[in-house]
Design a protein around this motif. Structure first.
Motif, PDB file in Angstrom:
ATOM      1  N   SER A  21       0.849  -1.189   0.000  1.00 18.09           N
ATOM      2  CA  SER A  21       0.000   0.000   0.000  1.00 18.09           C
ATOM      3  C   SER A  21       0.889   1.244   0.000  1.00 18.09           C
ATOM      4  N   PRO A  22       1.425   1.614  -1.166  1.00 15.24           N
ATOM      5  CA  PRO A  22       2.355   2.749  -1.257  1.00 15.24           C
ATOM      6  C   PRO A  22       1.629   4.088  -1.434  1.00 15.24           C
ATOM      7  N   ILE A  23       0.722   4.407  -0.519  1.00 13.69           N
ATOM      8  CA  ILE A  23      -0.085   5.629  -0.622  1.00 13.69           C
ATOM      9  C   ILE A  23       0.671   6.787   0.041  1.00 13.69           C
ATOM     10  N   PHE A  24       0.862   7.877  -0.696  1.00 17.66           N
ATOM     11  CA  PHE A  24       1.632   9.003  -0.168  1.00 17.66           C
ATOM     12  C   PHE A  24       0.786  10.230   0.157  1.00 17.66           C
ATOM     13  N   GLU A  25      -0.477  10.231  -0.255  1.00 21.82           N
ATOM     14  CA  GLU A  25      -1.325  11.381   0.042  1.00 21.82           C
ATOM     15  C   GLU A  25      -2.749  10.899   0.287  1.00 21.82           C
ATOM     16  N   GLY A  26      -3.468  11.663   1.100  1.00 20.97           N
ATOM     17  CA  GLY A  26      -4.835  11.263   1.399  1.00 20.97           C
ATOM     18  C   GLY A  26      -5.234  11.715   2.789  1.00 20.97           C
ATOM     19  N   CYS A  27      -6.356  11.181   3.263  1.00 20.05           N
ATOM     20  CA  CYS A  27      -6.839  11.470   4.610  1.00 20.05           C
ATOM     21  C   CYS A  27      -7.770  10.349   5.020  1.00 20.05           C
ATOM     22  N   GLY A  28      -8.332  10.451   6.207  1.00 21.18           N
ATOM     23  CA  GLY A  28      -9.179   9.371   6.694  1.00 21.18           C
ATOM     24  C   GLY A  28      -8.360   8.130   7.012  1.00 21.18           C
ATOM     25  N   MET A  29      -8.950   6.964   6.764  1.00 21.10           N
ATOM     26  CA  MET A  29      -8.330   5.672   7.027  1.00 21.10           C
ATOM     27  C   MET A  29      -8.486   4.805   5.796  1.00 21.10           C
ATOM     28  N   LYS A  30      -7.472   4.022   5.482  1.00 20.17           N
ATOM     29  CA  LYS A  30      -7.521   3.179   4.288  1.00 20.17           C
ATOM     30  C   LYS A  30      -8.206   1.852   4.641  1.00 20.17           C
ATOM     31  N   VAL A  31      -9.396   1.654   4.094  1.00 17.11           N
ATOM     32  CA  VAL A  31     -10.212   0.484   4.403  1.00 17.11           C
ATOM     33  C   VAL A  31      -9.487  -0.810   4.059  1.00 17.11           C
ATOM     34  N   LYS A  32      -8.716  -0.799   2.988  1.00 14.08           N
ATOM     35  CA  LYS A  32      -8.089  -2.024   2.497  1.00 14.08           C
ATOM     36  C   LYS A  32      -7.013  -2.555   3.452  1.00 14.08           C
ATOM     37  N   ILE A  33      -6.507  -1.727   4.340  1.00  8.88           N
ATOM     38  CA  ILE A  33      -5.536  -2.216   5.325  1.00  8.88           C
ATOM     39  C   ILE A  33      -6.223  -3.164   6.300  1.00  8.88           C
ATOM     40  N   ALA A  34      -7.375  -2.768   6.806  1.00  3.24           N
ATOM     41  CA  ALA A  34      -8.127  -3.647   7.716  1.00  3.24           C
ATOM     42  C   ALA A  34      -8.526  -4.934   7.014  1.00  3.24           C
ATOM     43  N   GLU A  35      -8.907  -4.806   5.765  1.00  2.00           N
ATOM     44  CA  GLU A  35      -9.299  -5.989   4.994  1.00  2.00           C
ATOM     45  C   GLU A  35      -8.130  -6.947   4.836  1.00  2.00           C
ATOM     46  N   ALA A  36      -6.952  -6.411   4.529  1.00  2.00           N
ATOM     47  CA  ALA A  36      -5.766  -7.262   4.377  1.00  2.00           C
ATOM     48  C   ALA A  36      -5.397  -7.939   5.696  1.00  2.00           C
ATOM     49  N   LEU A  37      -5.515  -7.217   6.799  1.00  2.00           N
ATOM     50  CA  LEU A  37      -5.258  -7.815   8.111  1.00  2.00           C
ATOM     51  C   LEU A  37      -6.236  -8.948   8.389  1.00  2.00           C
ATOM     52  N   MET A  38      -7.491  -8.764   7.984  1.00  2.00           N
ATOM     53  CA  MET A  38      -8.497  -9.798   8.185  1.00  2.00           C
ATOM     54  C   MET A  38      -8.093 -11.096   7.481  1.00  2.00           C
ATOM     55  N   TYR A  39      -7.449 -10.961   6.328  1.00  2.00           N
ATOM     56  CA  TYR A  39      -7.002 -12.137   5.580  1.00  2.00           C
ATOM     57  C   TYR A  39      -5.629 -12.638   6.027  1.00  2.00           C
TER      58      TYR A  39
END
Length: 364
Positions: free
Chosen positions: A264-282
């Motif tokens: 997840s090489p995201i360098f800009e944004g705000c909030g929380m990245k939903v896909k991180i929680a999803e990846a942890l779930m897997y």
């Protein structure tokens, strides 16, 4: 059972993007306590334009105002849940006219998100004005304000001098998953690392940067799969011998399960990245930037911080060259269950509902 109205900009029946998945989670939390009517704000390009004349933030329009006003009048709701901070003018109207408790959930600091989304384009300035106006009114007139992380809470206070009361992080319903499923259809790509994200500016820039700055220097046996709604339109832009841009897929499960790890090489944004929680779930090991991990615990076991190309290359090669590496990381799954599962956010939401009920009598 008490009744609530859930108002959202997101397609809760699609759940193709992180925002849609978060909205669906919010709806399911609300259903624990209320009988819920849902209203998805939709409009066309013409009505979007005219909505700004009323100081509404598109796609909210005067038509939406009239329909919602009629629904609230007829149904005597006990709670209104706004799944967006961008309906502030209507939030103020409900507060003044109906005296109903209001919960507002903030997916981002929209003022900051729009700055990232539009970049240097001049069109962003009227949107920024409308976002700031509506966010401030949402904060002022909602009974409860909820954000995803501590960073957003601090940012709201800095912008508007009002701090949301609750932090409710991203979470997923803890489904039973066959972690050791072996999908033969994915054998062609193996071994591969996985990038997941719907097509938007920050995700596209992240994927492009990773393809051309990291992939050429990784273990030469490894491939990259990019999945996410809309990315199928960028196949030609991200062309490389070890990169497969699949874009929209019906089911993500097998792509996660069969991957070596997630990036997840995201360098800009705000909030929380939903896909991180999803990846942890897997149960995946995740290599990501500080922005990607905003709101998450960085433990260097499940979530491995990489803030430039050299850190991604070195950390990934160390992982990929380890013959004993595990594609299922027990620490990741444990972190998900302890911090980002639906049951964890259920407890936080229970406190929110108690807060609403304690303030209900003072509103009426």
């Amino acid at each position: 059972m008490k009744k609530s109205l859930f108002i959202t900009f997101n397609n809760i029946f699609s759940r193709q993007t992180g925002g849609e998945q978060c909205s669906y989670r919010n709806l399911n939390l609300l259903l624990k306590y209320y009988e819920v009517d849902t209203y998805i704000v939709k409009s066309n390009k013409l009505t979007k334009f005219f909505s700004s004349l009323f100081l509404f933030f598109p796609p909210f329009t005067y038509k939406n105002w009239k329909e919602l006003d009629e629904m609230i009048f007829k149904n005597s709701y006990d709670l209104i849940f706004f799944d967006s901070s961008l309906c502030g003018i209507f939030v103020k109207h409900i507060h003044n006219k109906f005296k109903i408790p209001i919960i507002c959930f903030y997916h981002n600091v929209e003022y900051d998100y729009l700055s990232v989304r539009f970049g240097k384009r001049l069109i962003k300035y009227p949107y920024l004005f409308l976002a700031k106006l509506n966010e401030e009114l949402s904060l002022k007139y909602s009974t409860i304000n909820i954000v995803l992380n501590e960073r957003d809470k601090k940012r709201f206070f800095k912008l508007y001098k009002i701090a949301p009361q609750y932090i409710l992080p991203i979470s997923f319903i803890n489904h039973k998953i066959n972690f050791f499923n072996n999908n033969k259809n994915l054998s062609y790509y193996k071994p591969y690392i996985l990038f997941v994200g719907s097509l938007n500016r920050s995700n596209y820039e992240a994927a492009k940067w990773f393809v051309f700055n990291v992939m050429p220097f990784l273990n030469n046996n490894i491939n990259l799969i990019i999945v996410g709604h809309g990315f199928e339109n960028k196949k030609n832009d991200l062309k490389a011998s070890n990169v497969f841009v699949l874009g929209s897929v019906e089911v993500l499960n097998d792509y996660y399960i069969s991957s070596e790890c997630v990036v997840s090489p995201i360098f800009e944004g705000c909030g929380m990245k939903v896909k991180i929680a999803e990846a942890l779930m897997y149960g995946k090991t995740i290599f990501g930037t500080r922005e990607a991990f905003e709101g998450y615990i960085i433990d260097n076991s499940s979530t491995i911080l990489c803030n430039d190309d050299n850190e991604f290359i070195n950390n990934l090669n160390n992982f990929l060259n380890d013959p004993d590496r595990k594609v299922f990381n027990e620490n990741s799954r444990k972190l998900f269950e302890e911090k980002y599962s639906f049951s964890v956010t259920e407890k936080i939401f229970a406190d929110i509902i108690k807060h609403v009920e304690n303030n209900e009598n003072s509103l009426r």
